[in-house]
Design a protein around this motif. Structure first.
Motif, mmCIF file in Angstrom:
data_model
loop_
_atom_site.group_PDB
_atom_site.id
_atom_site.type_symbol
_atom_site.label_atom_id
_atom_site.label_comp_id
_atom_site.label_asym_id
_atom_site.label_seq_id
_atom_site.Cartn_x
_atom_site.Cartn_y
_atom_site.Cartn_z
ATOM 1 N N ALA A 1 -1.502 19.171 17.994
ATOM 2 C CA ALA A 1 -0.527 18.520 18.883
ATOM 3 C C ALA A 1 -1.242 17.919 20.095
ATOM 4 O O ALA A 1 -0.933 16.799 20.529
ATOM 5 C CB ALA A 1 0.521 19.537 19.331
ATOM 6 N N GLU A 2 -2.213 18.651 20.614
ATOM 7 C CA GLU A 2 -2.955 18.134 21.774
ATOM 8 C C GLU A 2 -3.781 16.906 21.386
ATOM 9 O O GLU A 2 -3.874 15.945 22.150
ATOM 10 C CB GLU A 2 -3.859 19.225 22.335
ATOM 11 N N TRP A 3 -4.378 16.941 20.225
ATOM 12 C CA TRP A 3 -5.151 15.784 19.759
ATOM 13 C C TRP A 3 -4.251 14.548 19.644
ATOM 14 O O TRP A 3 -4.676 13.433 19.967
ATOM 15 C CB TRP A 3 -5.787 16.082 18.398
ATOM 16 N N ILE A 4 -3.027 14.771 19.164
ATOM 17 C CA ILE A 4 -2.099 13.635 19.023
ATOM 18 C C ILE A 4 -1.775 13.054 20.401
ATOM 19 O O ILE A 4 -1.748 11.828 20.583
ATOM 20 C CB ILE A 4 -0.822 14.086 18.278
ATOM 21 N N VAL A 5 -1.555 13.936 21.383
ATOM 22 C CA VAL A 5 -1.288 13.472 22.759
ATOM 23 C C VAL A 5 -2.456 12.608 23.240
ATOM 24 O O VAL A 5 -2.267 11.522 23.803
ATOM 25 C CB VAL A 5 -1.078 14.685 23.708
ATOM 26 N N HIS A 6 -3.668 13.067 23.011
ATOM 27 C CA HIS A 6 -4.855 12.316 23.440
ATOM 28 C C HIS A 6 -4.967 10.987 22.691
ATOM 29 O O HIS A 6 -5.298 9.950 23.286
ATOM 30 C CB HIS A 6 -6.125 13.141 23.196
ATOM 31 N N ALA A 7 -4.724 11.018 21.393
ATOM 32 C CA ALA A 7 -4.853 9.797 20.591
ATOM 33 C C ALA A 7 -3.885 8.724 21.070
ATOM 34 O O ALA A 7 -4.212 7.532 21.086
ATOM 35 C CB ALA A 7 -4.611 10.123 19.116
ATOM 36 N N ARG A 8 -2.669 9.136 21.496
ATOM 37 C CA ARG A 8 -1.678 8.176 21.984
ATOM 38 C C ARG A 8 -2.144 7.501 23.275
ATOM 39 O O ARG A 8 -1.705 6.408 23.604
ATOM 40 C CB ARG A 8 -0.342 8.875 22.212
ATOM 41 N N GLU A 9 -3.012 8.182 24.021
ATOM 42 C CA GLU A 9 -3.551 7.610 25.265
ATOM 43 C C GLU A 9 -4.817 6.797 25.019
ATOM 44 O O GLU A 9 -5.435 6.318 25.973
ATOM 45 C CB GLU A 9 -3.877 8.729 26.257
ATOM 46 N N GLY A 10 -5.245 6.737 23.774
ATOM 47 C CA GLY A 10 -6.477 6.018 23.453
ATOM 48 C C GLY A 10 -7.720 6.875 23.587
ATOM 49 O O GLY A 10 -8.847 6.370 23.502
ATOM 50 N N LEU A 11 -7.531 8.176 23.833
ATOM 51 C CA LEU A 11 -8.677 9.083 23.987
ATOM 52 C C LEU A 11 -9.094 9.569 22.604
ATOM 53 O O LEU A 11 -8.677 10.649 22.149
ATOM 54 C CB LEU A 11 -8.291 10.266 24.880
ATOM 55 N N VAL A 12 -9.901 8.744 21.946
ATOM 56 C CA VAL A 12 -10.338 9.079 20.581
ATOM 57 C C VAL A 12 -11.853 8.979 20.495
ATOM 58 O O VAL A 12 -12.522 8.515 21.425
ATOM 59 C CB VAL A 12 -9.694 8.132 19.542
ATOM 60 N N LEU A 13 -12.381 9.378 19.355
ATOM 61 C CA LEU A 13 -13.823 9.340 19.128
ATOM 62 C C LEU A 13 -14.296 7.923 18.847
ATOM 63 O O LEU A 13 -13.569 7.124 18.261
ATOM 64 C CB LEU A 13 -14.166 10.191 17.903
ATOM 65 N N GLY A 14 -15.509 7.594 19.257
ATOM 66 C CA GLY A 14 -16.176 6.392 18.800
ATOM 67 C C GLY A 14 -15.753 5.101 19.466
ATOM 68 O O GLY A 14 -15.188 5.099 20.573
ATOM 69 N N PRO A 15 -15.991 3.961 18.795
ATOM 70 C CA PRO A 15 -15.765 2.642 19.410
ATOM 71 C C PRO A 15 -14.294 2.338 19.687
ATOM 72 O O PRO A 15 -13.992 1.426 20.466
ATOM 73 C CB PRO A 15 -16.328 1.656 18.369
ATOM 74 N N SER A 16 -13.372 3.080 19.075
ATOM 75 C CA SER A 16 -11.943 2.838 19.315
ATOM 76 C C SER A 16 -11.467 3.448 20.636
ATOM 77 O O SER A 16 -10.296 3.310 20.998
ATOM 78 C CB SER A 16 -11.109 3.421 18.171
#
Lengths: 86, 256
Positions: free
Chosen positions: B158-173
């Motif tokens: 769930a926390e990873w999903i929150v981060h992904a929605r903010e653009g906080l992801v691994l790598g060039p994305s």
């Protein structure tokens, strides 16, 4: 073999939970990072001795654990010297 | 084994003053090399076969314990190297790392820590009950360990999903907020790498506890106590790693 008793398990879990709450509150109060890491190390030491039964383990197992601690200490000193000399 | 032991014993110097052809095995059995060279003969057999089996079982258990601890030592060194990497980058970008820590979902980190500590207790308690032969009670505690593990995984995802929605992801994305500053990308790369590696270990731990639970429900105590004990050591090791990840990614909000 002197394995941990039920009482020892309960005391250990209460101590580790309390330390976690203390760390959480200390973080909110702006405690230094070193203090938070020391609390974590104490928690792991209690867990290792009681839950992982290192206190009652065979000497060969304790030697393996001691070697791990020594290697981590070496790694920490290497990192600390790297940061200090930048 | 007996032939090998007898052969090794024969190599002892005669000056030692012992009968080099005669060997005492664990359990009290004494064997001797056959004078005709045909093999070995049993001279004394005071111990029962159960005594020999007990000695062999204890030896096997010790070997398994040592093997699991060596696995733990190697895993711990892997995490220690990642902690060193984190420390090096944190020294380079103290502000970004402090903001990154403050940006993580604090309540998820805290709740996950508290429940994981409870799972360590549940695991150790289950081992204690299994040793006492109380398998039904041990099973209930193992189910609790699995349930806590599943909750931990769900909260982390769930926390990873929150981060992904903010653009906080691994790598060039990576497209995190600008106010996090330079170095935030490194912080979140390490965050996903280290918490992801820990999560993999935890999922493996859940699978191992489920396997141990099946053994407890199925077999006699002599067949599952050691397995449960070793799974317990591994589970507590995974919890110990989290005890250090928690301050690194949720508590160390300052630059000191």
């Amino acid at each position: 073999v002197n394995l941990p008793s039920r009482r020892a398990l309960v005391i250990a879990v209460v101590a580790i939970e309390l330390l976690a709450i203390v760390a959480w509150l200390a973080s909110a109060a702006g405690a230094p990072s070193a203090l938070l890491l020391v609390v974590a190390a104490i928690q792991v030491a209690i867990g290792g001795a009681v839950f992982m039964e290192l206190g009652a383990a065979h000497p060969a197992v304790r030697v393996a654990a001691a070697t791990l601690l020594f290697m981590i200490a070496l790694l920490c000193s290497g990192v600390a010297s790297d940061v200090a000399m930048r | 084994v007996a032939i090998a032991v007898a052969a090794a014993a024969r190599q002892l110097p005669d000056a030692a003053g012992v009968d080099a052809r005669r060997v005492r095995l664990p359990g009290g059995v004494v064997i001797e090399e056959d004078a005709g060279g045909a093999g070995i003969v049993v001279i004394e057999q005071p111990a029962t076969l159960e005594a020999i089996e007990r000695a062999a079982t204890a030896s096997r258990a010790h070997a398994w314990r040592l093997a699991v601890w060596l696995l733990i030592v190697s895993e711990a060194l892997l995490f220690a190297a990642l902690f060193a990497l984190y420390t090096g980058y944190r020294a380079e970008y103290p502000q970004a790392f402090a903001r990154g820590v403050a940006h993580d979902v604090q309540w998820i980190g805290g709740i996950n820590t508290l429940i994981l500590i409870a799972s360590s207790f549940a695991m150790a308690f289950a081992v204690m009950l299994a040793r006492a032969g109380r398998d039904a009670a041990a099973s209930r505690w193992l189910v609790a360990v699995i349930a806590i593990g599943v909750v931990f995984v769900a909260l982390k995802l769930a926390e990873w999903i929150v981060h992904a929605r903010e653009g906080l992801v691994l790598g060039p994305s990576y497209a995190g907020p600008q106010e996090l500053g330079r170095g935030a990308k490194l912080f979140f790369t390490l965050y996903f790498l280290m918490t992801g590696l820990h999560l993999l270990h935890l999922v493996a731990g859940i699978a191992l506890v489920a396997w141990a639970l099946a053994r407890v429900r199925r077999g006699p105590p002599s067949r599952h106590v050691l397995a449960l004990e070793l799974v317990g050591v591994y589970w507590n090791f995974v919890d110990a790693i989290w005890m250090f990840l928690w301050p690194l990614f949720y508590l160390m909000k300052g630059t000191s």
